[in-house]
Scaffold this motif. Structure first.
Motif, PDB file in Angstrom:
ATOM      1  N   UNK A  64      -8.375   3.679 -14.394  1.00 33.00           N
ATOM      2  CA  UNK A  64      -7.969   4.411 -13.386  1.00 33.00           C
ATOM      3  C   UNK A  64      -8.509   5.848 -13.531  1.00 33.00           C
ATOM      4  N   UNK A  94     -10.033  -4.514 -10.480  1.00 33.26           N
ATOM      5  CA  UNK A  94      -9.304  -4.676  -9.283  1.00 33.26           C
ATOM      6  C   UNK A  94      -8.253  -5.830  -9.584  1.00 33.26           C
ATOM      7  N   UNK A  97      -5.980  -5.315 -12.392  1.00 32.17           N
ATOM      8  CA  UNK A  97      -4.754  -4.770 -12.236  1.00 32.17           C
ATOM      9  C   UNK A  97      -3.797  -5.126 -11.407  1.00 32.17           C
ATOM     10  N   UNK A  98      -2.429  -4.996 -11.701  1.00 31.48           N
ATOM     11  CA  UNK A  98      -1.321  -5.546 -11.066  1.00 31.48           C
ATOM     12  C   UNK A  98      -1.154  -7.254 -11.228  1.00 31.48           C
ATOM     13  N   UNK A 105       4.898   4.380 -13.923  1.00 28.63           N
ATOM     14  CA  UNK A 105       4.584   5.500 -14.034  1.00 28.63           C
ATOM     15  C   UNK A 105       6.144   6.420 -14.320  1.00 28.63           C
ATOM     16  N   UNK A 128      -1.401  -9.392  -1.593  1.00 28.15           N
ATOM     17  CA  UNK A 128      -2.730  -9.297  -1.706  1.00 28.15           C
ATOM     18  C   UNK A 128      -3.272 -10.086  -2.876  1.00 28.15           C
ATOM     19  N   UNK A 129      -2.619 -10.217  -3.876  1.00 34.59           N
ATOM     20  CA  UNK A 129      -3.062 -10.940  -5.176  1.00 34.59           C
ATOM     21  C   UNK A 129      -2.972 -12.439  -5.016  1.00 34.59           C
TER      22      UNK A 129
ATOM     23  N   UNK B 285      -0.167   4.554  -8.179  1.00 29.13           N
ATOM     24  CA  UNK B 285       0.571   3.140  -8.520  1.00 29.13           C
ATOM     25  C   UNK B 285      -0.175   2.148  -7.786  1.00 29.13           C
ATOM     26  N   UNK B 287      -3.459   2.081  -6.984  1.00 28.37           N
ATOM     27  CA  UNK B 287      -4.735   1.785  -7.788  1.00 28.37           C
ATOM     28  C   UNK B 287      -4.332   0.884  -8.870  1.00 28.37           C
ATOM     29  N   UNK B 288      -3.214   1.125  -9.402  1.00 28.65           N
ATOM     30  CA  UNK B 288      -2.815   0.457 -10.624  1.00 28.65           C
ATOM     31  C   UNK B 288      -2.533  -0.924 -10.190  1.00 28.65           C
ATOM     32  N   UNK B 289      -1.809  -1.126  -8.943  1.00 31.33           N
ATOM     33  CA  UNK B 289      -1.805  -2.536  -8.552  1.00 31.33           C
ATOM     34  C   UNK B 289      -3.096  -3.248  -7.989  1.00 31.33           C
ATOM     35  N   UNK B 290      -4.080  -2.520  -8.223  1.00 30.10           N
ATOM     36  CA  UNK B 290      -5.450  -3.308  -7.920  1.00 30.10           C
ATOM     37  C   UNK B 290      -5.703  -3.268  -6.083  1.00 30.10           C
ATOM     38  N   UNK B 291      -5.159  -2.504  -5.598  1.00 29.07           N
ATOM     39  CA  UNK B 291      -5.460  -2.288  -4.202  1.00 29.07           C
ATOM     40  C   UNK B 291      -6.807  -1.629  -3.938  1.00 29.07           C
ATOM     41  N   UNK B 292      -7.598  -2.339  -2.944  1.00 21.51           N
ATOM     42  CA  UNK B 292      -8.829  -1.933  -2.621  1.00 21.51           C
ATOM     43  C   UNK B 292      -8.816  -0.532  -1.912  1.00 21.51           C
TER      44      UNK B 292
END
Lengths: 329, 390
Positions: A64, A94, A97-98, A105, A128-129, B285, B287-292
């Protein structure tokens, strides 16, 4: 739950991680040769003062950090379930992540998006995932809110972040991070911004979720009290390096490195009320110019001949090491 | 250590929602929109619903021939018909829903927008401006039904030229014996739609470019912002005059040119907002969840940067209307015989002493419209800035 989830197997292996920042003033070696391992179902604590490189380490794992100015140096390796993450494609990162590695945080006040309802935010990762539709993701969000101990989840799911207290927001953050059942949760100072009673609740929640979800937790903190409460093993960092590793018991009962001892001495003691708190003199040096030799020697009460040369991590046993020449003798 | 739930502070209930419900409120709203609100003492909301409904009903009754003819008419007549029916329907639905909302105390899901709406509705001058603007747009859309005459029909030049106010011509006639009121109403369509569409184009371009510049930073940021500097450094009026002089002046050209020259200020605002937003942890956050990246920009950054854009856009519509009037005054805008407020002011200036109504009414229309937009813009700025909200 996959095989790597079994207790004791290596989940995340970081070796010789060097993350440097190229700035106008020079090269800041924020993380400078860090190695550690997180195993399935355990909680590993990374401890150190502000500016030791704890957060940069965790952000490096997730990829990140903005590059440039950050640059993970040649020879660094971050392996997650055997897969090399240094140099992995953005697409792969990507997807990871998540989904498999999540992060929470420090600041729950600003870590939720103010314009969306909390249910939408928790559900977004699922949509999304996992390709869930709106209705399914909302139902799942309610379930997750229940799991992280938010009262009246049916009502809270339609509220906006500014309607929740700090502790509740951190619970929502945890629900978001857990939504896709990650195998590793990175928690970067998850309790620092909360008041003490809420801190304990959040730590208990993290510990119980780790057990019920069978995930590992990488806990980053400057608070040894937090470490004592939830961690299995501890990595003490100073000036971009690991200075001591061991189990929580070993670190607290038999600290080897003078820095670890200094941190423990700065904790208030119940046995000795009324005594003035001790502190480690000085501050963490500038990462652009780490001191030569032992990086801690300028603040160390034991500094003397032998400290002027760079210190190596001395193995003291299984998972036990300290970066100080004195431990050999 | 106990693990009980933390206490939660309930949101204060706003005054209007707390006012008691009258039994049968919904039934009353079905009979006549606004009635339950008026009976409940909420004069403002009640009067608005009732007046809208009555106004639409009046048009329907008095101009039934035109309304019926509109089904087979041109596109602007069909738009007017759709507006009429929608406004009629909306006054009913709105009154009904307002009663229903007042029924349940709204404490769940109070968004920042809800808070802003509440703050805005307490600002009387801004609400007045808003009512004027909504009324103007309604009138502009309904012009084919309202206007007493065709705007371009020349009546008998010998008897009807430059005649003052009368029942036949409420605002008099111009030098070509055309009805001034009708031309004013049709001119509103032109002026208002040019302002709206041009600002719509510029806000869309400006928001996207500004967000991209702020999010990616570095070279992309530099390239976009230098381009912005370049566009800003052109004197806008001279650029407009040059482009319009080269091509044939038309409404579409004016809209396009205005839209393509107004966006840099929006881009700067959005870039500044995004620069500060992207340091906030919810972006990290995401970005950390992998969103484009595209999703982070469109769903997480832009909605949070929108408040100052809305204020700038509202004020921008006022400015654009003035700019268009100026261009039309110079003869570079809308071409005769199509009426626009700027051309009407320009055409009347030769007869200012003999026929004062020619320039005065379109001039007043410009003043009140722009004033309303500025009042609403100021009100929005106060309502959308949490620091100014008490």
């Amino acid at each position: 739950m996959s095989d790597a989830q079994t207790a004791g197997a290596s989940l995340l292996a970081v070796s010789d991680l060097r993350t440097w920042f190229h700035t106008d003033q020079g090269v800041a070696r924020a993380v400078d040769g860090v190695s550690f391992e997180v195993r399935g179902r355990e909680t590993l604590g990374i401890v150190g003062e502000s500016g030791c490189g704890k957060t940069v380490t965790s952000l490096s794992v997730l990829g990140l950090l903005p590059q440039p100015p950050a640059k993970i140096q040649e020879g660094s390796s971050i392996r997650f379930e055997g897969e090399e993450l240094v140099g992995a494609s953005t697409k792969r990162m990507r997807a990871l992540r998540g989904n498999e590695i999540s992060m929470i945080f420090q600041e729950p006040m600003s870590s939720l998006n103010p314009v969306y309802k909390v249910g939408d935010q928790i559900g977004e990762a699922l949509r999304l995932h996992r390709g869930m539709n709106k209705r399914a993701s909302r139902a799942e969000a309610v379930r997750l809110l229940t799991e992280v101990g938010i009262p009246e989840p049916d009502r809270r799911v339609d509220e906006y972040p500014h309607q929740l207290s700090g502790g509740m927001r951190q619970r929502v953050m945890i629900a978001m991070a857990l939504s896709c059942e990650p195998q590793l949760l990175i928690a970067d100072e998850p309790t620092t911004a909360l008041d003490v009673t809420i801190q304990a609740q959040i730590l208990e929640l993290l510990a119980s979720l780790r057990d019920s979800h069978g995930m590992a937790v990488l806990l980053i903190t400057h608070d040894l009290g937090v470490v004592a409460e939830v961690c299995d093993r501890v990595v003490v960092m100073y000036a971009g390096q690991v200075v001591e590793t061991g189990t929580v018991h070993e670190i607290f009962q038999d600290p080897q490195h003078p820095y670890t001892r200094g941190l423990l001495d700065s904790l208030p003691s119940v046995d000795d009320p009324g005594q003035r708190l001790r502190s480690i003199p000085g501050t963490v040096p500038n990462p652009i110019a780490w001191p030569h030799g032992c990086r801690f020697k300028d603040r160390c009460s034991l500094a003397g001949p032998g400290c002027e040369k760079p210190q190596d991590l001395v193995e003291l046993g299984v998972d036990r090491a300290a970066r100080c020449w004195r431990v050999e003798s | 250590m106990s693990r009980g739930p933390e206490t939660v502070v309930e949101q204060p209930v706003s005054g209007y929602a707390a006012s008691a419900r009258r039994p049968g409120g919904r039934g009353l709203s079905a009979v006549l929109p606004g009635l339950p609100q008026l009976l409940g003492g909420r004069w403002g909301t009640g009067a608005m619903a009732l007046l809208t409904w009555l106004g639409m009903g009046l048009i329907l009754a008095a101009r039934s021939d035109r309304v019926l003819a509109a089904t087979a008419g041109g596109w602007d007549q069909r738009v007017a018909l759709a507006t009429l029916l929608l406004a009629l329907l909306a006054s009913w639905i709105w009154s009904w829903r307002e009663v229903a909302e007042a029924d349940r105390l709204k404490t769940v899901g109070v968004s920042q927008w809800d808070l802003a709406v509440r703050a805005f509705s307490k600002n009387r001058t801004a609400v007045a401006g808003m009512i004027v603007i909504v009324g103007l747009y309604l009138v502009a859309l309904l012009t084919p039904f309202i206007a007493p005459h065709d705007p371009n029909t020349q009546y008998d030049l010998l008897t009807n030229r430059l005649v003052g106010m009368s029942a036949e011509h409420p605002l008099g006639t111009d030098q070509f014996a055309r009805d001034v009121l009708s031309r004013l109403l049709y001119g509103a369509r032109i002026s208002l739609s040019i302002g709206f569409v041009a600002v719509g184009i510029s806000v869309t371009i400006g928001t996207l470019l500004g967000a991209i510049a702020g999010f990616f930073g570095g070279f992309i940021d530099g390239a976009i912002m230098r381009f912005v500097d370049m566009v800003i450094s052109f004197p806008r009026l001279i650029l407009l005059i040059t482009i319009i002089a080269i091509f044939e002046p038309s409404i579409f050209l004016i809209i396009t040119v205005l839209g393509l020259t107004l966006w840099p200020s929006t881009a700067r605002i959005v870039r500044g907002e995004v620069l500060s937003l992207r340091e906030r942890e919810f972006v990290q956050a995401a970005e950390a969840l992998g969103y484009p990246k595209k999703r982070i920009i469109l769903r997480h950054l832009i909605p949070n940067a929108l408040a100052p854009v809305i204020v700038a856009a509202t004020l921008g519509i006022g400015n654009t209307i003035v700019l268009e009037a100026g261009l039309s005054f110079l003869g570079l805008g809308v071409q005769p015989p199509t009426p626009s407020w700027g051309t009407m002011v320009a055409a009347g200036r030769n007869n200012l002493l003999g026929a004062w109504w020619l320039s005065t009414f379109p001039g007043l229309a410009i003043v009140f419209t722009v004033l309303s937009f500025n009042l609403v813009g100021d009100g929005l700025r106060d309502a959308l800035d949490p620091r100014l909200r008490s």
